[in-house]
Design a protein around this motif. Structure first.
Motif, PDB file in Angstrom:
ATOM      1  N   GLU A  93      -1.029   1.983   3.791  1.00 16.01           N
ATOM      2  CA  GLU A  93       0.160   1.222   3.386  1.00 16.01           C
ATOM      3  C   GLU A  93      -0.026   0.705   1.963  1.00 16.01           C
ATOM      4  OE1 GLU A  93       2.679  -2.785   4.670  1.00 16.01           O
ATOM      5  OE2 GLU A  93       0.890  -2.158   5.787  1.00 16.01           O
ATOM      6  N   LYS A  94       0.968   0.950   1.121  1.00 16.80           N
ATOM      7  CA  LYS A  94       0.929   0.500  -0.274  1.00 16.80           C
ATOM      8  C   LYS A  94       1.633  -0.838  -0.394  1.00 16.80           C
ATOM      9  CE  LYS A  94       0.776   5.178  -2.207  1.00 16.80           C
ATOM     10  NZ  LYS A  94       0.569   5.829  -0.892  1.00 16.80           N
ATOM     11  N   ILE A  95       0.946  -1.824  -0.954  1.00 20.77           N
ATOM     12  CA  ILE A  95       1.497  -3.164  -1.160  1.00 20.77           C
ATOM     13  C   ILE A  95       2.050  -3.240  -2.584  1.00 20.77           C
ATOM     14  CG2 ILE A  95       1.053  -5.632  -1.027  1.00 20.77           C
ATOM     15  CD1 ILE A  95       0.653  -4.103   1.602  1.00 20.77           C
ATOM     16  N   GLU A  96       3.321  -3.530  -2.710  1.00 19.20           N
ATOM     17  CA  GLU A  96       3.976  -3.562  -4.021  1.00 19.20           C
ATOM     18  C   GLU A  96       4.365  -4.983  -4.384  1.00 19.20           C
ATOM     19  OE1 GLU A  96       7.268  -0.926  -3.725  1.00 19.20           O
ATOM     20  OE2 GLU A  96       6.045   0.912  -3.657  1.00 19.20           O
ATOM     21  N   ASP A  97       4.425  -5.239  -5.708  1.00 20.39           N
ATOM     22  CA  ASP A  97       4.886  -6.539  -6.181  1.00 20.39           C
ATOM     23  C   ASP A  97       6.397  -6.513  -6.356  1.00 20.39           C
ATOM     24  OD1 ASP A  97       5.312  -5.028  -8.430  1.00 20.39           O
ATOM     25  OD2 ASP A  97       3.741  -5.975  -9.631  1.00 20.39           O
ATOM     26  N   ASP A  98       6.940  -7.577  -6.974  1.00 22.07           N
ATOM     27  CA  ASP A  98       8.386  -7.681  -7.133  1.00 22.07           C
ATOM     28  C   ASP A  98       8.946  -6.593  -8.036  1.00 22.07           C
ATOM     29  OD1 ASP A  98       8.297  -9.865  -5.504  1.00 22.07           O
ATOM     30  OD2 ASP A  98       8.195 -11.323  -7.160  1.00 22.07           O
ATOM     31  N   ASN A  99       8.106  -6.052  -8.922  1.00 21.43           N
ATOM     32  CA  ASN A  99       8.569  -5.010  -9.847  1.00 21.43           C
ATOM     33  C   ASN A  99       8.404  -3.592  -9.273  1.00 21.43           C
ATOM     34  OD1 ASN A  99       9.139  -6.972 -11.823  1.00 21.43           O
ATOM     35  ND2 ASN A  99       6.984  -6.963 -12.509  1.00 21.43           N
ATOM     36  N   GLY A 100       7.945  -3.516  -8.037  1.00 21.36           N
ATOM     37  CA  GLY A 100       7.795  -2.206  -7.413  1.00 21.36           C
ATOM     38  C   GLY A 100       6.497  -1.506  -7.755  1.00 21.36           C
ATOM     39  N   GLU A 101       5.572  -2.204  -8.406  1.00 18.95           N
ATOM     40  CA  GLU A 101       4.283  -1.590  -8.736  1.00 18.95           C
ATOM     41  C   GLU A 101       3.270  -1.836  -7.613  1.00 18.95           C
ATOM     42  OE1 GLU A 101       2.917  -2.989 -12.456  1.00 18.95           O
ATOM     43  OE2 GLU A 101       4.612  -2.177 -13.611  1.00 18.95           O
ATOM     44  N   VAL A 102       2.481  -0.837  -7.332  1.00 14.15           N
ATOM     45  CA  VAL A 102       1.483  -0.932  -6.269  1.00 14.15           C
ATOM     46  C   VAL A 102       0.348  -1.840  -6.735  1.00 14.15           C
ATOM     47  CG1 VAL A 102      -0.133   0.318  -4.816  1.00 14.15           C
ATOM     48  CG2 VAL A 102       2.064   1.358  -5.410  1.00 14.15           C
ATOM     49  N   VAL A 103       0.069  -2.875  -5.961  1.00 11.81           N
ATOM     50  CA  VAL A 103      -0.988  -3.821  -6.324  1.00 11.81           C
ATOM     51  C   VAL A 103      -2.166  -3.760  -5.350  1.00 11.81           C
ATOM     52  CG1 VAL A 103       0.578  -5.388  -7.509  1.00 11.81           C
ATOM     53  CG2 VAL A 103       0.191  -5.657  -5.042  1.00 11.81           C
ATOM     54  N   ASP A 104      -1.948  -3.188  -4.190  1.00 12.99           N
ATOM     55  CA  ASP A 104      -3.056  -3.111  -3.229  1.00 12.99           C
ATOM     56  C   ASP A 104      -2.741  -2.054  -2.184  1.00 12.99           C
ATOM     57  OD1 ASP A 104      -5.469  -3.655  -2.118  1.00 12.99           O
ATOM     58  OD2 ASP A 104      -4.960  -5.647  -1.352  1.00 12.99           O
ATOM     59  N   TYR A 105      -3.772  -1.725  -1.408  1.00 17.07           N
ATOM     60  CA  TYR A 105      -3.633  -0.713  -0.359  1.00 17.07           C
ATOM     61  C   TYR A 105      -4.271  -1.273   0.912  1.00 17.07           C
ATOM     62  CZ  TYR A 105      -2.872   2.368  -4.373  1.00 17.07           C
ATOM     63  OH  TYR A 105      -2.409   2.941  -5.530  1.00 17.07           O
TER      64      TYR A 105
END
Length: 467
Positions: A93-105
């Motif tokens: 699962e890809k964790i995204e921030d408010d801007n839609g960028e992946v910040v964690d997995y």
């Protein structure tokens, strides 16, 4: 770190090797008197082996922690990056921030009950395969003993049957290891690699630890089951026939031969796998499609050199050899010397091959030897049980000290000796410091100097709080 561990193991290995040589000399000297290799000093050696195994495990933890401070790897596992395979796995699962960028997995560890989910589901699959392999090892070992080897033995004539038993048991070990671990010299991957890959671990360390532990769950059967069977169960249980005890119910001579055959045979196979298999593989790959030999430049040949074996594979050979020495060398005390001589040759041969016959391995950091430390501690605990039981039930070691004891008293003596040895083991583990104070103080001084220098360079995240 591997060569540090291997050097420490080899250095410690000379203690049981030299004492085993002395004991073996006394066994030869007293053979004419007792008509057996047993004598009063075997029990002392068995107690020493348990103490030695405990010292090895505890002193290594102390040295390992010293290296953590000296090499500044204390936080390595917390800072280890997640692998690309984990990031790109569809189940991750890809964790995204408010801007839609992946910040964690992330990947769900799952639940074991009432129905396995997430990673637990794939671990159940791994355990199921391991269990099936263990059942196959047990059944094949019992068949070898009851149907093939035991009928070949007679009182005072166990050599041929025991050698056959050891050779066939070793063949089963090689086949199972090849299926589960693979044969990298021929480009064959084992089933265990695929199973662990499905579990989708985040970092190389967690994946390697899972591989080590699950490999241990079948190797403890694959490598040691036949020895446990001959030593403790052959006289009492059967499966394929009505009765298949050791000749005259004396299993110690059989255990000695099977033990030597398995250890020495395993060494020979490792040497064949290490040095002969690459030559065969190279010869098979050296011919072109038309069967003619292709001429290559030196750089082309070196480019096609095999990759260096994984570090975990290098540990594996010596760790399981440690198991043989710690648990069963009381049966034939010259074996530790054979192992030490083999290790002396193998370590230098492996280093030479690493420099002259393999591609240069990429740097790989490690804070410790991982789950192998747990394996060593398990084998150390088992050594107390096996040594006390071999002396009490398989051999007549305690009768040299208590010649008039009954069968019930024999059991009590064995249990008491086992408990005393366990208490000595716990005492040694408690008094041997595993936290090196000098190394810790030197590391604290180094960290203060580093933070002070970085603070001068205005690197704020490294500044000490309040300064």
């Amino acid at each position: 770190l591997y060569f540090t561990w291997a050097g420490f193991y080899m250095t410690m290995g000379w203690l049981p090797a030299l004492l085993g040589l002395i004991l073996f000399s006394t066994q030869i000297y007293t053979y004419e008197e007792y008509q057996t290799f047993e004598n009063p000093f075997v029990a002392i050696y068995g107690f020493f082996i348990c103490v030695w195994a405990t010292l090895f495990a505890s002193l290594w933890k102390s040295l390992e922690n010293t290296r953590k401070y000296e090499w500044d790897t204390l936080e390595f596992e917390n800072q280890e990056e997640k692998t690309e395979e984990f990031k790109n796995n569809p189940m991750t699962e890809k964790i995204e921030d408010d801007n839609g960028e992946v910040v964690d997995y992330e990947f769900d560890d799952g639940e074991w009950f009432p129905w396995p989910t997430g990673r637990a589901r794939y671990q159940v699959m791994s355990y199921a395969v391991v269990m099936v392999m263990n059942v196959l090892v047990v059944l094949s070992s019992l068949f070898i003993w009851e149907v093939v080897a035991q009928p070949m033995m007679k009182p005072n004539e166990v050599l041929v049957g025991a050698v056959v038993c050891g050779l066939l048991s070793m063949a089963v070990t090689v086949l199972v290891d090849s299926a589960m671990d693979g044969v990298p010299e021929f480009g064959m991957e084992g089933w265990m690699s695929d199973l662990i890959a499905q579990e989708n671990w985040e970092t190389p360390t967690t994946q390697e630890d899972s591989m080590i532990l699950k490999t241990f769950y079948y190797k403890i059967f694959n490598k040691y089951f036949m020895l446990f069977w001959v030593a403790f169960f052959a006289n009492h249980f059967t499966l394929f026939v009505d009765e298949a005890p050791c000749p005259d119910w004396q299993c110690m001579p059989v255990l000695q031969v099977v033990f030597v055959v398995k250890v020495v045979g395993g060494m020979l196979y490792i040497m064949i796998q290490t040095y002969l298999f690459p030559i065969i593989s190279k010869a098979l790959n050296a011919s072109g499609d038309d069967g003619t030999k292709v001429s290559k430049t030196q750089m082309e040949e070196q480019f096609e050199w095999p990759a260096a074996s994984a570090i975990a594979q290098n540990y594996k050979v010596m760790v399981y050899q440690f198991g043989y020495v710690a648990m069963f060398s009381v049966a034939f005390p010259i074996v530790p010397l054979v192992c030490s001589l083999y290790n002396l040759l193998e370590l230098r041969s492996r280093a030479f091959r690493l420099l002259t016959g393999c591609k240069r391995p990429a740097y790989q950091c490690a804070a410790d030897i991982g789950a192998y430390q747990q394996l060593i501690e398990i084998l150390t605990a088992l050594s107390v049980i096996t040594n006390a039981s071999i002396l009490g039930f398989t051999s007549h070691g305690y009768y040299f000290y208590f010649p008039e004891m009954t069968s019930v008293q024999r059991v009590w003596v064995t249990v008491i000796v086992e408990h005393i040895t366990f208490l000595v083991k716990l005492f040694l583990e408690g008094v041997i410091p595993t936290e090196p104070q000098d190394a810790r103080l030197a590391w604290d001084v180094q960290q203060r100097k580093k933070r002070g220098q970085l603070s001068k360079w205005n690197i704020s995240e490294f500044k000490e709080e309040g300064k």
